[in-house]
Design a protein around this motif. Sequence first.
Motif: not given
Ligand code: PHE
Length: 346
Positions: A175-179, A201-203, A215-219, A256-258, A312-315
């Motif tokens: 559901t995100h690139t965070s994994p 992917y999300r429903l 698409a996402q870009i994780e950092g 939850p992860f930050t 970390a970030f996700g955009m």
């Molecule tokens: N994974 C989060 C999302 O999909 C974005 C995110 C990534 C937030 C990394 C904080 C750190 O919404």
Amino acid sequence: MNELTLQAFEHFVGRFGTEVDTRLREARTAEDVEAIRVEYLGRANGKLTDYQKQIPTFSGEERKLAGQQFNAVKKLIEGRLAETLTELSRVTRLSVPDVDLTMPSRSQFRGAEHPVTVVIEEIVEIFREIGFTVATGPEAETEWYNFTALNFPPDHPAMDMHDTMYLAEDVVLRTHTSPVQIRSLQAGPPPIRVVIPGNVYRLDPFDASHAPMFAQIEGLAVDEGISFVDLKATLTHFATRFFGATRTRFRPSYFPFTEPSAEMDVECRLCKGSGCPACKGTGWMEILGSGMVHPNVLDAAGVDSEKYTGWAFGMGPARIALQRYGIPDIRVLYDSEMRFLGQVAR
Ligand code: PHE
């Protein structure tokens, strides 16, 4: 036909060679060629065939010579017939009468990268310049990588906000690139600086601002002594590099992860901050979620949270592409509509 001397035989047979050559020069179609073939080599009354019947009237050495002459001319004629057919087929193809060479040609489509791909590459490049490398991970993930290791408590409502597509009991379309944060931490050890582009992917209903796949870009940056200052400075640098001089702001948020978590906004590109429909009148556009990596996440991935910290970030590059190209509806990015792609081709 009267019996011939060998000399006469050779004369007449030899003449057919030249004769056929001349006749073939006039042939315009495969039918013309066939008619000539029948006239000379036809089984029943072919001009050359008739002379074959003469061969047995010779004796000894003469019969042998007549046979050789006959075969040589026959072979020559067959060769010329075949050559002419090939030439004609080439010419016919070029001069089919109903091709209008004066008709204007159809316009050609030039291939170009998709606007979202362009945005992803630019973003990745900006982070590459400051020492990040690219990492990727699978789109089918276990619940552990997608949720548990990222500090989602079991059955926590936070999991609902992701409207997950399940492939099997324990396997989800991420559901995100965070994994891939977890996978990068496991591949460690720190220092780790990666950017992770990929599809998620999300429903969600497919509407003007949502798509079931995007698409996402994780950092992720993890090392000794990394603080929120690094997060803010790096992401502000990124915004300036990507958008040019722009104002940014950080708003408190929750993931939850930050912890702490923040969303970063940049001044709306379309109205320069004065408020427009694209930014829902706020003058700001939200471009990413971010935060300091939760110690539980480091521990779950086997990285010592007493020693290391990180951010970390996700955009979402699609949202950014919409803003940049002034596109009002995200579905346009999925249509492969040539008239649209042609306009944004770089
Ligand atoms: N994974 C989060 C999302 O999909 C974005 C995110 C990534 C937030 C990394 C904080 C750190 O919404």
